[in-house]
Design an enzyme around this catalytic site. Structure first.
Site, PDB file in Angstrom:
ATOM      1  N   SER A 163       0.847  -1.180   0.000  1.00 17.98           N
ATOM      2  CA  SER A 163       0.000   0.000   0.000  1.00 17.98           C
ATOM      3  C   SER A 163       0.893   1.244   0.000  1.00 17.98           C
ATOM      4  CB  SER A 163      -0.954  -0.042   1.207  1.00 17.98           C
ATOM      5  OG  SER A 163      -2.080   0.755   0.996  1.00 17.98           O
ATOM      6  N   ASP A 425      -8.623  -5.349  -5.867  1.00 13.26           N
ATOM      7  CA  ASP A 425      -8.203  -4.205  -5.063  1.00 13.26           C
ATOM      8  C   ASP A 425      -8.413  -2.889  -5.814  1.00 13.26           C
ATOM      9  OD1 ASP A 425      -6.953  -2.431  -3.342  1.00 13.26           O
ATOM     10  OD2 ASP A 425      -4.926  -3.040  -3.920  1.00 13.26           O
ATOM     11  N   HIS A 450      -6.188  -6.351  -1.765  1.00 12.37           N
ATOM     12  CA  HIS A 450      -5.090  -5.481  -1.361  1.00 12.37           C
ATOM     13  C   HIS A 450      -3.998  -6.256  -0.620  1.00 12.37           C
ATOM     14  CE1 HIS A 450      -3.765  -1.375  -1.043  1.00 12.37           C
ATOM     15  NE2 HIS A 450      -3.733  -1.368   0.284  1.00 12.37           N
TER      16      HIS A 450
END
Length: 482
Positions: A163, A425, A450
């Protein structure tokens, strides 16, 4: 909200503060009970870019030398917009790789998150020392000092992150190629953008992959709720329906937008983390998936789409043992403007929203017609920058432009960086999903969400996820031979 591996938090975590940017649940969460790893502390400069400022602070880090073989590489996991979790020193795919290549492992917590407090408070004047550039300088200094003190200067260092920390991993290799040999930048958004409606467009497609009717029903429910919010006569019933902590009051567009965004966040969070393996971190709610939510939305026995939307909200509240939902925008503002380290948004909410206002944008607005929600446009989100930090909309736009100028956006020019992303995601819309060059490959994993490749492997993993993990190991082994 880990970058969280985290714009708005859903009712799942509203009590902890809302994040504008990465959705809840950083790759590096609060530690589950029983996760034990010694906290270590590293001295950092407060401001790496002002030689006249000699102030320092203590940054938290963790280490695992269980797999280290003399002469082996060094793996550096980058912390993000939440507390670093020592559980990652015991489990995770990167440790599987470390065992294969004999790597020494470090996890460095991001400044201003977790226990890494560079300043006495979270005032806007203090937060000026919070930025990705300062964080990269922290990484560079940590790498340099640790290499010198432990005799690791000639070892090959590999950066890992998921991320926002995935972005940092890529940028660390980009900006400090003499310090880091390679990087695994998982689910990393590389393009800063003020308005990010594409996030919700991917939510639509991910819901539709389970059932074509699902996002349509969500849209109908969200529209119906937005319409009811225009009539004060409905407020008493809405308060009861959604088990609000106090009677619903809609006195401004922000009140309405906050409520609609909170409920939409249930679907956004579940999509982002669909069927992942966060359970090892002590995270609740991993049993709630796209399939579960679409099953509720498609259940005609529960009444009209609005009633099913209510059922989803109650399901999520039950899942997280919430007795009521705080839907007050004023309470949110109160929490977000509390500048104490003991404040309700100090775990990361106030800090991360500041980073979106001062660097990234990432506002997941309803400004596209091709998404399932209603009522939280870009204007509502950008106004919070002025309200919380006195940063104007024009300044947000300029900051985002400077970020892309500094890092290059999609036009990254480097080598030995791999970009894994999952098709489910929503963050893949700002990531690298096709090879840039042979030295900058993408690994696009269909059906995963994710940061899925970072979690510990399990028997029910999709074959393509297992293959992706294997492929990443082969890449690392090849790169470490160079």
């Amino acid at each position: 909200m880990a970058l969280r591996c985290v714009a708005a938090l859903s009712l799942l975590a509203v009590a902890a503060g809302r994040f504008q940017g990465f959705r809840r649940g950083n790759v590096l969460h609060d530690p589950p009970q029983g996760a034990e790893s010694e906290e270590l502390w590293f001295t950092q400069r407060l401001d790496h870019f002002n030689g006249a400022d000699s102030r320092v602070w203590k940054q938290r880090y963790f280490t695992n030398d269980a797999f280290y073989q003399p002469g082996g590489p060094v793996f550096l996991m980058i912390g993000g917009e939440g507390p670093a979790n020592p559980a990652w020193m015991k489990e995770g795919t990167w440790l599987t790789y470390a065992k294969e290549v004999g790597a020494l492992c470090f996890l460095l917590e991001h400044r201003f998150y977790g226990k890494s407090h560079p300043t006495t408070d979270l005032s806007t004047s203090s937060l000026r020392f919070l930025s990705s550039r300062q964080a990269l300088a922290d990484l560079a200094h940590f790498r340099t000092v640790m290499a010198d003190s432990l005799g690791l200067s000639n070892r090959k260092w590999v950066a890992f992150g998921g991320s926002y920390p995935g972005s940092l991993a890529a940028w660390f290799r980009l900006k400090f190629p003499h310090l880091v040999h390679a990087a695994v930048a998982t689910s990393a958004p590389l393009l800063a953008t003020v308005n990010f409606p594409e996030y919700l467009e991917v939510v639509w497609r991910s819901l539709a992959s389970e059932s074509a009717d699902c996002p349509v029903l969500v849209k109908q429910a969200s529209d119906a709720l937005a319409e009811r919010l225009k009539d004060p006569k409905t407020f008493e019933n809405i308060t009861k329906d959604f088990k609000l902590c106090s009677p619903l009051q809609i006195q401004s567009e922000s009140d309405s937008a906050y409520f609609l965004e909170t409920l939409a966040g249930n679907f956004m969070d579940v999509v982002q983390y669909n069927e992942d393996n966060r359970g090892f971190e002590g995270v609740q709610g991993t049993n709630v998936t796209i399939k579960v939510l679409c099953g509720v939305m498609g259940n005609t026995s529960m009444g009209d789409p609005y009633s099913r939307y209510v059922a989803v909200a109650r399901l999520m509240m039950d899942t997280f043992s919430m007795k009521c939902l705080d839907s007050s925008f004023n309470n949110y503002v109160r929490d977000m403007t509390n500048t104490s380290w003991d404040g309700p948004a100090a775990e990361g909410g106030r800090q991360w929203v500041y980073q979106t206002c001062s660097e990234f944008g990432f506002y997941q607005s309803t400004d596209s017609p091709n998404q399932p929600f209603t009522g939280f446009p870009l204007g509502y989100q950008v106004k919070q920058c002025a309200r919380f930090y006195n940063i104007s909309a024009e300044e947000v736009a300029e900051a985002v432009a400077q970020t892309n100028e500094y890092y290059g956006g999609y036009n990254i020019r480097s080598s030995r960086i791999v970009f894994p992303n999952g098709s489910v995601d929503p963050w893949h819309a700002l990531g690298i999903t096709q090879d840039i060059t042979a030295e900058l490959p993408a690994v696009f994993i269909k059906g995963t969400a994710h940061c899925a490749n970072m979690y510990p492997a399990r028997s029910q993993d999709l074959p393509q996820l297992s293959e992706a993990r294997d492929h990443l190991l082969l890449l690392l082994q090849q790169w470490l031979k160079r």
